[in-house]
Write an enzyme that holds these catalytic residues in place. Structure first.
Site, PDB file in Angstrom:
ATOM      1  N   GLY A  12       0.969  -1.283  -0.099  1.00  0.00           N
ATOM      2  CA  GLY A  12       0.040  -0.082  -0.072  1.00  0.00           C
ATOM      3  C   GLY A  12       1.073   1.277  -0.030  1.00  0.00           C
ATOM      4  O   GLY A  12       2.213   1.139   0.371  1.00  0.00           O
ATOM      5  N   CYS A  13       0.434   2.433  -0.383  1.00  0.00           N
ATOM      6  CA  CYS A  13       1.300   3.710  -0.517  1.00  0.00           C
ATOM      7  C   CYS A  13       0.773   4.688  -0.598  1.00  0.00           C
ATOM      8  O   CYS A  13      -0.342   4.906  -0.422  1.00  0.00           O
ATOM      9  CB  CYS A  13       2.014   3.142  -1.909  1.00  0.00           C
ATOM     10  SG  CYS A  13       2.935   1.912  -1.986  1.00  0.00           S
ATOM     11  N   ALA A  14       1.520   6.024  -0.566  1.00  0.00           N
ATOM     12  CA  ALA A  14       1.052   7.425  -0.880  1.00  0.00           C
ATOM     13  C   ALA A  14       1.986   7.748  -1.947  1.00  0.00           C
ATOM     14  O   ALA A  14       3.181   7.442  -2.096  1.00  0.00           O
ATOM     15  CB  ALA A  14       1.542   8.215   0.356  1.00  0.00           C
ATOM     16  N   ASN A 209       0.561   3.184  -6.243  1.00  0.00           N
ATOM     17  CA  ASN A 209      -0.056   2.962  -5.155  1.00  0.00           C
ATOM     18  C   ASN A 209      -0.939   1.778  -5.238  1.00  0.00           C
ATOM     19  O   ASN A 209      -1.914   2.047  -6.231  1.00  0.00           O
ATOM     20  CB  ASN A 209      -0.924   4.121  -4.216  1.00  0.00           C
ATOM     21  CG  ASN A 209      -1.742   3.371  -3.230  1.00  0.00           C
ATOM     22  OD1 ASN A 209      -1.336   2.314  -2.775  1.00  0.00           O
ATOM     23  ND2 ASN A 209      -2.686   4.364  -2.717  1.00  0.00           N
TER      24      ASN A 209
END
Lengths: 365, 503
Positions: A12-14, A209
């Protein structure tokens, strides 16, 4: 411990990105401030940045950024580089020691020009020649990894929170017309800096993401064309898809969006004849490059950035404009942090590409 | 004294308390099992004639009938099965090659049941097909393109001819003759309604079905039965049949008993003689010859129709497929050794060829390694029994599946495996008018449409579990599969990881 690439590591990410379409340079500090707001979207296991227009004094040269496990590897790699390029300038990348960023590899930068004779003998165009050299080092020279290889741009990444990585690389001292960045929340522990994002090939970089469900269909298809997905990440396969479609097949980025995140057949049927003709063709021609599952990517390239969501919009993406400035981020707060007053803010629909380019693209070259 | 060597395999069990002597079973059984004993005033059965087709059981109005495998056994022997002994008795009596029908029923390993499917949890969401769009359409044909633009920079959008399917499944080749006219009519109507295709098999196309040409694949086999200009023109695609999973290496068999005037006319052959296709195409002794036939068929149809080459899954299938992918063909159809048939020599059906799962995985790998996977689509058949088999085939690398046996079962076939006798109480594998009339083509079409529609829903649900909303993203997506109970080499050949191993 297994290295990134020896297993799949969904994250998961930004993401955050900014471009000044007038071409005016801005400090990397801005991106650090922006991504720091989304601290909760990362878990300290990866962060990185790509800056465009940051090497104006060497803009004719390929800027390679490399990680080395040890000095001997660097020596071997340099031997390989010297056989294919003239090294105009090289040095260790200056970093700032931080308690939060540890276990860094040896990090070097090279400004390179392909050896004209070698290039002519290869019967390849220059970019393909460079791309193959990058792939050779990454696939064949253990302990060495090229993580940036474009002209007048650079990727900076590592294991840590993205804002710390930004400080570590002293990005406040670089100035570029556009920046993208990435904070990672992997579901497995990458012990290796090369696994952080952005992922780049030549001047094209990707921050992403999501976790795509079409991964193996995409991977097995793209590997038919000489790519080798060594990192086994979504970002890598998407970078190769874009590189293949743009550089090798000659599609525009908007057309690439219609391949990777096409409209549903039902929706296509409601469009104009001209749009139908084009979209049906692209879906039929590249069915195996359709990407499903959640993704929100920002593609950085010379002169522009493109944001694209999966067609169900299973990940957030917000775009904004303020005069010449344009922004993309996972959350609006990351944009407001660096530009509180905006002319326009919107969330693009799934599958709808948003492209921001310099008003004068030629000037960036 | 006449000794019966072969004892009846089945016992007809009649519940006398339920039987009302209506004699319906007698009329329904064309094998002549049931009769009325007027002296004793009750129904009796001749077990020896029973083929266990269950027609009488299914039609008995009082539910008085059951068929059981006989409890009578030969002295048990782990090496000599009852079937092995019976076959010897049969051959000792007839001196002939044993014939069988439908797919190989033996206990060979199969792989569909040993593949498990992935689902999304937490890190990416499953997709709800009841609430979100889900795409099951696929296109078959060569997808090889060059990106070209006109003077205004617009993409030139010409592509080779392709078939468009609303669901990645088609009705596989079953010839008119081996099956009844009503079966063909039902298949044609269902294919049209479903937006898919049915395949005529090698027996030609009945005049009355030309109207369904847009949903018809016509076959050109080694016997060239029924092949002429209008036949090719009528079709949506043309399949060159090189081989069949149930009988690789030999041609089609249609016993004389099934060759009626209408069948003979459609096949363009004389009435009353066996129609046995040559083992090879006598104009194809090598791969370059195949290319010539592919190109001839294309020329004959103005290059407007995809050409399918159907081959049986055999040991060297990779190289064969690689050759076909470069022959100008648009689709390769691979038929596995479990595939059905109306008549095949038993020894060939039960011993020749390989499972379609392995053939598919290897062919898909090989074509990718050689960078020619885009030249062709891959269609697989040979015992696709459910939507799960279909999904697994696509994840292994197929573009679509052929179903034959599953389609016939939906029409009432009970897999009694007696098609070659020409007596089919379900009106499927027969040409006897009274029996053919038992299958109503409209009702048959409705059942076929229901079957494929149900599979489509199931495919959507399973794709949704995986977080995939288009078949395109499922194709060749082997990371979505895991093998269970397989050897290392089976896993390697299938290109899947063992269950329990992470991404």
């Amino acid at each position: 411990m297994l290295k990134e690439g020896q297993y799949r590591n969904p994250s998961g990410c930004a993401v955050s990105a900014v471009i000044d379409r007038s071409g005016k340079p801005m400090s990397g500090r801005r991106m650090i401030d922006s991504i720091a707001v989304m601290h909760e979207r990362s878990n300290g296991l990866g962060g990185g940045f790509a800056g465009y227009g940051i090497y104006p004094d060497h803009k004719e040269l390929y800027a390679f950024h490399l990680f080395f496990d040890d000095r001997l590897t660097r020596k071997n790699t340099e031997e390989y580089i010297l056989r294919h390029f003239e090294i105009a300038y090289s040095s260790e990348i200056q970093t700032r020691k931080l308690p939060t960023v540890t276990d860094e590899p040896i990090i070097w930068r090279y400004f390179l020009a392909p050896l004209p004779r070698k290039l002519a003998d290869s019967h390849l165009d220059e970019r393909e020649y460079v791309a193959r050299c990058v792939n050779f080092i990454n696939a064949r020279i253990g302990g060495a990894y090229v993580f940036s290889s474009g002209k007048n741009m650079g990727v900076f990444k590592g294991v840590g929170y993205p804002e710390d990585i930004g400080e570590f690389y002293r990005l406040d001292e670089y100035e570029g017309y556009s920046w993208t960045c990435h904070g990672r929340y992997p579901t497995n522990t990458p012990g290796w800096w090369g696994g952080a994002h952005p992922f780049g090939l030549l001047d094209c970089t990707i921050v992403h993401n999501g976790e795509i469900s079409s991964y193996d269909a995409n991977r097995r298809y793209i590997e038919m064309f000489g790519y080798k997905c060594t990192l086994r990440t979504d970002t890598e396969v998407m970078a190769y898809i874009i590189d293949y479609l743009v550089r090798k097949m000659g599609l525009t980025l908007r057309e690439v969006a219609k391949v990777m995140a096409p409209s549903f057949w039902k929706t296509i049927a409601t469009k104009s004849e001209e749009e139908q003709r084009e979209e049906i063709f692209l879906r039929k021609a590249f069915p195996s490059l359709l990407v499903t599952g959640p993704f929100s990517v920002v593609v950085g390239y010379e002169g522009g950035i493109m944001a694209l969501n999966d067609r169900l919009k299973l990940r957030s993406t917000v775009c904004a404009e303020k005069g010449d400035l344009a922004f993309v981020a996972s959350e609006e707060s990351a944009i407001r942090r660096i530009e509180p007053q905006l002319d326009k803010v919107w969330a693009p629909a799934g599958g709808e590409p948003v492209v921001f380019e310099l008003h004068d693209k030629e000037a960036s070259k | 004294m006449k000794v019966r060597y072969i004892l009846p395999a089945f016992e007809v069990l009649r519940d006398e308390s339920k039987c009302v002597n209506c004699r319906l079973c007698e009329r329904e059984c064309a094998n002549g099992v049931h009769s009325f004993d007027s002296e004793r005033g009750r129904m009796i059965a001749n077990d020896a004639k029973c083929v266990d087709c269950h027609r009488c059981v299914c039609t008995c109005p009082t539910g008085a009938l059951k068929i059981a495998e006989t409890k009578d056994v030969y002295r048990s022997n782990a090496n000599w099965s009852r079937a092995a002994i019976d076959e010897i008795y049969r051959q000792a009596e007839s001196g002939g090659v044993l014939l069988s029908s439908m797919g190989n029923p033996d206990t060979y390993p199969e792989f569909w049941n040993r593949l498990l499917i992935n689902a999304s949890q937490v890190t990416n969401p499953p997709i709800d097909p009841l609430r979100e769009p889900m795409e099951t359409q696929v296109r078959l044909g060569s997808g090889r393109v060059k990106i070209e633009r006109d003077e205004n920079g617009r993409l030139k959008t010409a592509l080779p001819p392709q078939l468009e399917l609303q669901v990645p499944v088609m009705f596989s080749a079953m010839s008119y003759g081996s099956v009844s006219y009503n079966v063909h009519a039902a298949l044609a109507r269902a294919a049209k309604e479903l937006g898919i295709y049915y395949n005529t098999g090698e027996g030609g196309l009945h005049r009355d079905l030309y109207g369904y040409g847009d949903h018809t694949i016509v076959q050109v086999a080694s016997g060239r039965f029924g092949v002429f200009r209008e036949y090719l023109d009528a079709a949506a695609a043309i399949e060159i049949k090189m081989g069949q999973g149930a009988k690789p290496g030999i041609g089609g068999h249609l016993p004389a008993a099934k060759i009626t005037p209408a069948v003979a006319r459609t096949r363009m052959i004389p009435e009353g003689s066996d129609a046995i296709s040559p083992a090879p195409h006598h104009d194809i002794y090598s791969i370059e010859d195949l290319r010539q036939l592919v190109m001839s068929v294309k020329e004959a149809t103005g290059c407007r129709k995809p050409v399918i080459v159907k081959v049986a899954a055999v040991h060297n299938i990779e190289a064969i497929a690689s050759g076909i992918a470069r022959s100008g063909a648009d689709v390769i159809a691979i038929d596995g050794f479990r595939g059905g048939t109306g008549a095949a020599p038993t020894r060939i059906r039960d011993n020749v060829g390989i499972p379609v799962e392995l053939a598919l995985a290897r062919v898909d790998d090989r074509l990718r390694e050689e960078g020619v996977r885009d030249n062709v689509s891959i269609v697989v058949g040979g015992s696709i029994r459910s939507s799960a088999d279909m999904l697994k085939a696509i994840a292994l690398g197929a573009d679509a599946c052929y179903i034959g046996t599953a389609a016939l079962i939906s029409l009432g076939c009970h897999l009694c495996r007696s098609c070659h006798t020409g007596i089919c109480n379900w009106g499927i594998a027969t040409q006897i008018p009274d029996l053919v009339a038992r299958l109503d083509p409209d009702e048959g079409a409705r059942r076929l449409v229901n079957l494929v529609t149900a599979w489509k829903h199931e495919l959507e649900e399973m794709m949704g579990c995986m977080g995939i909303n288009s078949v395109e993203a499922l194709r060749g997506n082997r990371l979505m599969l895991r093998g269970i109970g397989m050897t290392e080499s089976e896993l390697r050949l299938l290109g899947v990881k063992p269950a329990g191993e992470s991404m």
